[in-house]
Design a protein around this motif. Sequence first.
Motif, PDB file in Angstrom:
ATOM      1  N   VAL A 199     -10.080 -31.949 -11.060  1.00  0.00           N
ATOM      2  CA  VAL A 199     -10.229 -32.336 -12.469  1.00  0.00           C
ATOM      3  C   VAL A 199      -9.828 -31.168 -13.382  1.00  0.00           C
ATOM      4  CG1 VAL A 199     -11.926 -32.973 -14.242  1.00  0.00           C
ATOM      5  CG2 VAL A 199     -11.979 -34.087 -11.994  1.00  0.00           C
TER       6      VAL A 199
ATOM      7  N   LEU B 293     -20.039 -31.724 -13.357  1.00  0.00           N
ATOM      8  CA  LEU B 293     -19.614 -32.802 -12.457  1.00  0.00           C
ATOM      9  C   LEU B 293     -20.541 -32.859 -11.259  1.00  0.00           C
ATOM     10  CD1 LEU B 293     -15.716 -32.523 -12.223  1.00  0.00           C
ATOM     11  CD2 LEU B 293     -17.084 -33.951 -13.746  1.00  0.00           C
TER      12      LEU B 293
ATOM     13  N   ILE C  72     -21.267 -35.768 -15.669  1.00  0.00           N
ATOM     14  CA  ILE C  72     -20.457 -36.907 -15.225  1.00  0.00           C
ATOM     15  C   ILE C  72     -20.653 -37.075 -13.724  1.00  0.00           C
ATOM     16  CG2 ILE C  72     -18.119 -37.872 -15.017  1.00  0.00           C
ATOM     17  CD1 ILE C  72     -17.272 -36.185 -17.417  1.00  0.00           C
TER      18      ILE C  72
ATOM     19  N   THR D 164     -19.304 -38.436 -10.451  1.00  0.00           N
ATOM     20  CA  THR D 164     -17.968 -38.852 -10.000  1.00  0.00           C
ATOM     21  C   THR D 164     -18.027 -39.739  -8.744  1.00  0.00           C
ATOM     22  OG1 THR D 164     -17.549 -36.936  -8.556  1.00  0.00           O
ATOM     23  CG2 THR D 164     -17.054 -36.656 -10.902  1.00  0.00           C
TER      24      THR D 164
ATOM     25  N   VAL E 285     -15.783 -42.850  -8.536  1.00  0.00           N
ATOM     26  CA  VAL E 285     -14.854 -42.880  -9.679  1.00  0.00           C
ATOM     27  C   VAL E 285     -13.594 -42.131  -9.254  1.00  0.00           C
ATOM     28  CG1 VAL E 285     -14.545 -42.291 -12.118  1.00  0.00           C
ATOM     29  CG2 VAL E 285     -16.842 -42.675 -11.226  1.00  0.00           C
TER      30      VAL E 285
ATOM     31  N   VAL F 151     -12.122 -39.748 -14.162  1.00  0.00           N
ATOM     32  CA  VAL F 151     -12.908 -38.579 -14.571  1.00  0.00           C
ATOM     33  C   VAL F 151     -12.107 -37.739 -15.573  1.00  0.00           C
ATOM     34  CG1 VAL F 151     -14.127 -36.516 -13.774  1.00  0.00           C
ATOM     35  CG2 VAL F 151     -14.042 -38.528 -12.311  1.00  0.00           C
TER      36      VAL F 151
ATOM     37  N   GLN G 280     -12.261 -39.236 -18.949  1.00  0.00           N
ATOM     38  CA  GLN G 280     -13.543 -38.982 -19.638  1.00  0.00           C
ATOM     39  C   GLN G 280     -13.584 -37.566 -20.213  1.00  0.00           C
ATOM     40  OE1 GLN G 280     -17.387 -40.143 -17.850  1.00  0.00           O
ATOM     41  NE2 GLN G 280     -16.213 -41.138 -16.244  1.00  0.00           N
TER      42      GLN G 280
END
Length: 227
Positions: free
Chosen positions: A21, A143, A197, A199, A202, A207, A210
């Motif tokens: 990410v 995360l 968040i 994950t 997802v 991600v 977002q």
Amino acid sequence: MTPRRLIIAIDGPSGAGKGTVAREVARRLRYRHVDTGAMYRAVGWKALREGLDLDDERDVSALASRATFDLEGGHVRIDGHDVSQAIRTPEMDRAATRVARLPAVREALVRRQREMGEQGGVVMEGRDIGTVVFPEADVKIYLDAAPEERARRRAADPAHANGGGVAEVASALAAGDELDRTRAASPLKVAADAVRIDTTGVDIDGVVAQVMAIVEERGRTYSSRSR
Ligand code: DC
């Protein structure tokens, strides 16, 4: 007006998806991506190579203070050695976790990390970025993912699987996480003002979308304030 270049902190446990990410968010924003875990790994690698005792705070922190780090272009170099591959093994997972417990080692690396990020335009990932390295970061993301999912992701990465199955990876991951969360110096924890968040289940694009939405929102707040 040139938009302000932000400091974006991404923290969380292993296997939560921070690396993928952070790299993608940095690429989209044309920001610098700094993987601070790689710095702890590189220090562990070099300490082992020099035959140091990984619990010897004085020797390992002296090594960390002297070392030069080069994290450009997805490579990791310490004192000119390209360790990009060498630091991604189960042995280096353990070495990094051990040296990361030592307060003087953390101090040496945190100083470098602040130098790398203080100008802004950076996505920095780790365990203590939003809490210790940049408590004033513009955007803080934490995360997380379910332990089974984190273990599955790690096991799918050939560098960490070590021939063992998901169960073996899961127990090594749980042991490392426990050390990161319970150590006295800068334990892994969620900053009060971080956006958390999960994950689990997802995909990466979801991600990243977002995180980008949060970054854009923050960027807008700044430009409207400065008008
Ligand atoms: O993210 P990683 O698995 O590459 O991190 C390696 C080790 O370093 C892990 O035990 C957590 C620790 N670490 C840390 O204590 N602080 C950071 N900012 C980054 C990593």
